[in-house]
Design an enzyme around this catalytic site. Sequence first.
Site, PDB file in Angstrom:
ATOM      1  N   SER A  45       6.237   0.736  -3.731  1.00 42.36           N
ATOM      2  CA  SER A  45       6.720  -0.136  -4.798  1.00 42.36           C
ATOM      3  C   SER A  45       5.885  -0.062  -6.067  1.00 42.36           C
ATOM      4  CB  SER A  45       6.770  -1.590  -4.314  1.00 42.36           C
ATOM      5  OG  SER A  45       5.464  -2.090  -4.095  1.00 42.36           O
ATOM      6  N   LYS A  99       1.272  -6.162  -7.081  1.00 44.30           N
ATOM      7  CA  LYS A  99       2.177  -5.966  -8.218  1.00 44.30           C
ATOM      8  C   LYS A  99       1.378  -6.037  -9.520  1.00 44.30           C
ATOM      9  CE  LYS A  99       5.623  -6.099  -5.271  1.00 44.30           C
ATOM     10  NZ  LYS A  99       6.334  -4.850  -4.871  1.00 44.30           N
TER      11      LYS A  99
END
Length: 232
Positions: A45, A99
């Site tokens: 991701s 993230k």
Amino acid sequence: MSNRNKLNSKIGQLWKQNRGFVLFLGLMLVFRSAFADWNSVPTGSMKPTIVEGDRILVNKMAYDLRVPFTHISLLHLADPERGDIIIFDSVASDTRLVKRVIGLPGDVVALSDNVLFINGKPLNYSDGAVAGAVNAHAPKQAYELDKTEDLVGIKHSVRVNKQGSHLSTFDAVVVPDGHYLAMGDNRDNSADSRVIGFVPRSEIVGRTRSVVLSFNYENFYIPRKDRFLHTL
């Protein structure tokens, strides 16, 4: 000597013989909980910045000094900045995530065809190289593309699908106080704030800026030499 006394004697002997190791183990666990740790990255991701198999160094004192083994802050040291790669224990997804901070509290953020708008201004992008097909049978136009994103002065790479996805666009949102909008660099393949919502400040456990080491999952877990102490 009774059985209880014998047991207590054996426990006492074991403690004397191993107390140094036990204390060392306890201190190491406290250090990893409150000061610094490493996290493995099982998904893509955050590609191309972080790849599967990376072990990233987590600075747990980047923002707070916390009570070991808890999220209780003893001392507020700093707040996440735009562009930081954060590690947080997401209640919404019930897992630890990595993230990049895109929106700070009070920011207005929107996304249109994988172009970010922050406070009404679009970010600048420069095209990069084709990263590879989404799958072996994908048509040429479905290839992924790496781009350089200028995140208000923080330049970094992002990966997008040339055909986009349901994650490629969202309407303008205001980041609430005490929260952050975080996204993966692999924009069309990341379950981030577009899926789980804003990240509460209290869930953030640290920041990473480097890879400690990396193992190639597709090649018998052989270490990647070029990823050793790689700066993110």
